[in-house]
Scaffold this motif. Structure first.
Motif, mmCIF file in Angstrom:
data_model
loop_
_atom_site.group_PDB
_atom_site.id
_atom_site.type_symbol
_atom_site.label_atom_id
_atom_site.label_comp_id
_atom_site.label_asym_id
_atom_site.label_seq_id
_atom_site.Cartn_x
_atom_site.Cartn_y
_atom_site.Cartn_z
ATOM 1 N N THR A 332 5.376 10.885 -12.828
ATOM 2 C CA THR A 332 4.064 9.563 -12.874
ATOM 3 C C THR A 332 3.365 9.410 -11.388
ATOM 4 O O THR A 332 2.457 8.796 -11.127
ATOM 5 C CB THR A 332 5.555 8.478 -12.212
ATOM 6 O OG1 THR A 332 6.465 8.236 -13.662
ATOM 7 C CG2 THR A 332 5.343 6.867 -11.870
ATOM 8 N N LEU A 333 3.860 10.517 -10.706
ATOM 9 C CA LEU A 333 3.648 10.701 -9.185
ATOM 10 C C LEU A 333 1.877 10.903 -9.378
ATOM 11 O O LEU A 333 0.735 10.488 -9.037
ATOM 12 C CB LEU A 333 4.141 11.434 -8.396
ATOM 13 C CG LEU A 333 3.490 12.222 -6.582
ATOM 14 C CD1 LEU A 333 2.600 10.447 -6.614
ATOM 15 C CD2 LEU A 333 3.980 12.609 -5.985
ATOM 16 N N GLN A 334 1.764 12.318 -9.965
ATOM 17 C CA GLN A 334 0.237 12.400 -11.063
ATOM 18 C C GLN A 334 -0.343 11.570 -11.723
ATOM 19 O O GLN A 334 -1.310 11.464 -11.299
ATOM 20 C CB GLN A 334 0.688 13.624 -11.441
ATOM 21 C CG GLN A 334 1.290 15.078 -10.766
ATOM 22 C CD GLN A 334 1.416 16.493 -12.015
ATOM 23 O OE1 GLN A 334 2.195 15.886 -12.716
ATOM 24 N NE2 GLN A 334 1.008 17.488 -11.839
ATOM 25 N N MET A 335 0.333 10.913 -12.590
ATOM 26 C CA MET A 335 -0.674 10.164 -13.476
ATOM 27 C C MET A 335 -1.430 8.778 -12.103
ATOM 28 O O MET A 335 -2.191 8.368 -12.362
ATOM 29 C CB MET A 335 -0.012 9.370 -13.971
ATOM 30 C CG MET A 335 0.347 9.952 -15.565
ATOM 31 S SD MET A 335 1.263 9.485 -16.757
ATOM 32 C CE MET A 335 0.400 8.533 -17.585
ATOM 33 N N LEU A 336 -0.604 8.213 -11.082
ATOM 34 C CA LEU A 336 -0.727 7.235 -10.111
ATOM 35 C C LEU A 336 -1.757 8.210 -9.775
ATOM 36 O O LEU A 336 -2.897 7.356 -8.966
ATOM 37 C CB LEU A 336 0.624 6.997 -9.324
ATOM 38 C CG LEU A 336 1.406 6.085 -10.124
ATOM 39 C CD1 LEU A 336 3.102 5.918 -9.234
ATOM 40 C CD2 LEU A 336 1.162 4.471 -10.582
ATOM 41 N N ALA A 337 -1.556 8.814 -9.351
ATOM 42 C CA ALA A 337 -3.232 9.643 -8.278
ATOM 43 C C ALA A 337 -4.274 9.786 -8.965
ATOM 44 O O ALA A 337 -5.479 9.427 -8.375
ATOM 45 C CB ALA A 337 -2.150 11.176 -7.945
ATOM 46 N N ARG A 338 -4.257 10.218 -10.292
ATOM 47 C CA ARG A 338 -5.783 9.814 -10.971
ATOM 48 C C ARG A 338 -6.074 9.310 -11.763
ATOM 49 O O ARG A 338 -6.961 8.799 -11.904
ATOM 50 C CB ARG A 338 -4.988 11.360 -12.286
ATOM 51 C CG ARG A 338 -4.442 12.311 -12.280
ATOM 52 C CD ARG A 338 -4.527 12.859 -13.477
ATOM 53 N NE ARG A 338 -3.915 14.452 -12.660
ATOM 54 C CZ ARG A 338 -4.164 15.527 -13.553
ATOM 55 N NH1 ARG A 338 -4.748 16.034 -14.906
ATOM 56 N NH2 ARG A 338 -3.774 16.913 -13.129
ATOM 57 N N PHE A 428 1.165 10.464 -22.311
ATOM 58 C CA PHE A 428 1.724 11.097 -20.474
ATOM 59 C C PHE A 428 0.831 11.676 -20.247
ATOM 60 O O PHE A 428 1.100 12.808 -20.784
ATOM 61 C CB PHE A 428 3.193 10.438 -20.759
ATOM 62 C CG PHE A 428 3.756 9.457 -20.574
ATOM 63 C CD1 PHE A 428 4.038 8.349 -19.111
ATOM 64 C CD2 PHE A 428 4.356 8.334 -22.006
ATOM 65 C CE1 PHE A 428 4.402 7.332 -19.426
ATOM 66 C CE2 PHE A 428 4.803 7.378 -21.491
ATOM 67 C CZ PHE A 428 4.614 6.471 -20.575
ATOM 68 N N LEU A 429 0.628 12.131 -19.126
ATOM 69 C CA LEU A 429 0.412 13.797 -18.810
ATOM 70 C C LEU A 429 1.244 14.463 -18.385
ATOM 71 O O LEU A 429 3.068 14.100 -17.830
ATOM 72 C CB LEU A 429 -0.226 13.453 -17.389
ATOM 73 C CG LEU A 429 -0.949 14.855 -15.961
ATOM 74 C CD1 LEU A 429 -1.339 14.515 -15.044
ATOM 75 C CD2 LEU A 429 0.069 15.750 -15.590
#
Length: 645
Positions: A332-338, A428-429
């Motif tokens: 979730t953190l990675q996807m929010l960042a991107r 999802f990533l």
């Protein structure tokens, strides 16, 4: 025979006993999970039982509770967990990879499978049709070694959902509405099943939020069907092959049916100091808010936090509010960042917290003295936040985000903000690089034991007679947080003699010292309690540490499921008053004697406690199966299992 979903899963995993409601059954466990606050002791117990390999389909060790505390203890524990996982064939989820329940839902959960976890919110997995149950670490250790998990064949309630959620009304509000209906007690031995046309309008993460908070209702687990919604989620996670359909037979029977119209629900909050004290946000309108915490295993999915980001985008939080946001998983953190969502959050004034349990367990981000904190987590027990007099409310991420902007409770439907239309991603990533999977040669791995890691304590065989002294009399709804504080104290979870110093410290600071003195004098310590003793966490230290202090029995009006099982596992008799009025006749310091203590327990007879001060005879029930009686008389499950091996 027509069966519902719960029955289908239980019957397909049944290995011992007869599936008759209320009778004990033993089921095969497909998957287990542990987290670091409970897992260290679970693996120490696994070793102590002489078990040599993992016999489940999958076992995962997560580090998500103690990730940032000062001192060597946490890092040493992580080293132990990493090395023991490598030796025995367990997947190790590194610190920073996320909260166990969200990561397991994303990467490992399977419809129709059984999951046993040493955390009370393990039932989150029911959101994708997994029969997921929280238990004590010792039960999980036995399951990892191939042993069965024992539970009573349950009552099964159907929650039949109709309609659809209105804008600004969420899955969290559904869970809070059910808490209003079912309350936090009286549901021991119940499993919830969700059905009806309304479920089609709930995504898998929304379903998981609802299943997660079944723990607050005291039910054993909550299960949704595995349908096209589940299939879509697993496919988006790159795990389409793990999907299997699962639904109730037409005409399947239930012990109770609860009809709930999703369209009739409005934004809600759980008020201090219980998840079961429910009010409408409209009733709290205008109340000032000091702190907002968004995250936890209940509400930190991609959609939850993307929605929060859209609410905050282009706006600033109130200067009177401190806002912390903790994504539930690294994914979730990675996807929010991107997606640029972190920028929107930070620009608004939010503080980004680690993908861990953190604020939910009072490990950091504690509110100020007497302040109001809105949190999207699942528990608001008194003092759990780390601040004894804080006023903690539980809400949805949407309500929390709007409150952060306005500085007060605000009905989001009247906030003048258009509800963000955030959709679940088609893919999802997927980055599993923070998962360390077992490899060949594990037997050669040296397990790391730091100075804070002790041996699991063992009880002695149940004494022939009870020479009891009442150490403490407490009231209703005593939680495991009351018994065994979390937060900063969790760093001692691998060192029972140290951790035991803090038993009941926020209720009676002298309890531990008094118990040790009584134990040294040859007495058997007893705790007397009201209704629903042991609510909350699966934290087995709330039984293990009292056992270390010489507690031999807890006499209560009623117990919650996991804690009663943990007491039994550590050789403490969970006794209930046959006549609840007898509770009022016992005072702290009273001597409670029972001459045929072990014999009565072994034979399944009532225990008659003689109150030496009053001369009264108090009849107590210890309603156990023959297997449970053998465990209790042996001095606990560790002794019992080691003896069998």
């Amino acid at each position: 025979m027509k069966r519902n979903i719960v029955e289908k899963i239980l019957v397909s995993h049944l290995k011992e006993g007869e599936f008759v409601k209320g009778r004990e059954i033993g089921i095969r466990i497909d998957q287990t999970l542990t987290q670091d606050a409970t897992g260290t002791m679970a693996y120490l117990q696994f070793e102590a039982m002489g078990l040599k390999e993992i016999k489940t389909d999958l076992s995962v060790s997560y580090v998500d509770h103690n990730t940032v505390q000062i001192g060597f203890e946490n890092a040493d524990d992580h080293g132990y967990l990493r090395s023991v996982a490598a030796k025995y064939g367990v997947v190790y989820s590194r610190p920073g990879n996320g909260i166990c329940h969200q990561v397991h839902l994303e990467r490992f959960g399977k419809p129709g499978a059984t999951l046993l976890g040493s955390d009370s919110h393990t039932p989150t997995g029911g959101g994708i049709g997994q029969l997921a149950i929280g238990a004590g670490g010792l039960d999980v250790a036995v399951a990892m070694g191939g042993g069965l998990f024992y539970t009573a064949a349950p009552k099964i309630y159907l929650v039949r959902l109709t309609g659809g959620l209105a804008p600004w009304v969420t899955a969290k509000d559904v869970a809070l509405k059910l808490l209003e209906i079912l309350s936090t007690r009286g549901n021991v031995g119940v499993m919830l099943e969700y059905g009806g046309p309304g479920i089609k309008k709930l995504s898998a993460p929304q379903r998981a939020t609802i299943a997660n908070m079944g723990a607050e209702m005291g039910v054993t687990c909550s299960v949704f069907p595995s349908d096209s919604v589940t299939k879509k989620f697993l496919k988006a996670q790159g795990r389409g092959a793990d999907w299997t359909g699962l639904k109730a037979d037409r005409g399947a029977k239930y012990d109770r049916v609860i009809d709930l119209d999703l369209a009739a629900i409005e934004p809600l909050a759980a008020c201090p100091h219980s998840p079961g004290i429910i009010k409408k946000i409209s009733e709290l309108e205008g109340k000032p808010v000091d702190q907002v915490c968004i995250g936890s295993c209940t509400n930190s999915s991609y959609k939850d936090l993307m929605t929060v980001a859209e609410i905050l985008k282009g706006r600033k939080i109130s200067p009177d509010v401190s806002l912390g946001i903790a994504p539930g998983s690294r994914q979730t953190l990675q996807m929010l960042a991107r997606k640029g969502a972190l920028t929107a959050m930070l620009d608004a004034g939010a503080r980004l917290l680690e993908s861990a349990c953190g604020f939910c367990i009072g490990n950091h981000f504690s509110p100020g003295s007497g302040s109001v904190s809105i949190r999207t987590s699942n528990r608001n027990f008194e003092g759990r936040s780390g601040t004894a007099d804080a006023q903690v409310y539980l809400t949805s991420p949407e309500v929390a985000a709007v409150a952060a902007l306005t500085g007060k409770f605000t009905d989001p439907r009247k906030a003048g903000i258009e509800y963000p239309a955030v959709k679940e991603p088609a893919a999802f990533l997927v980055d599993d690089s923070m998962l360390i999977k077992p490899s060949a040669g594990g037997a050669e791995v040296e397990i790391l034991h730091g100075p804070n890691i002790g041996e699991p304590p063992r009880n002695v065989k149940m004494p022939e007679q009870l020479n009891g002294v009442t150490m403490l009399v407490v009231g209703d709804k005593i939680t495991t947080d009351h018994i065994m504080p979390a937060g900063a104290r969790l760093k001692y979870r691998s060192n029972v003699p140290k951790y035991a110093q803090f038993v009941f410290e926020n209720v009676d600071s002298a309890f531990s010292k008094r118990c040790l003195e009584s134990k040294a004098a040859g007495a058997h310590n007893v705790i007397v309690a009201g209704e629903s003793y042991g609510q909350g966490s699966s934290r087995e230290h709330a039984a293990m540490c009292p056992m270390y202090l010489g507690v031999k029995a807890v006499v209560a009006k009623s117990f919650e499921r996991i804690h009663a099982a943990n007491l039994l596992n550590f050789g403490i008799a969970p006794l209930t008053f046959k006549n609840p009025a007898d509770y009022a006749s016992i005072q702290a310091g009273d001597r409670l004697a029972c001459e045929n203590w072990r014999a009565a327990t072994a034979q399944g007879k009532p225990a008659i406690l003689k109150n030496v001060r009053t001369g009264a005879s108090i009849e107590c029930v210890c309603d156990l199966s023959a297997r449970q009686r053998a465990i209790l008389t042996a001095g606990g499950l560790l002794n019992h299992t080691t003896g069998k091996l």
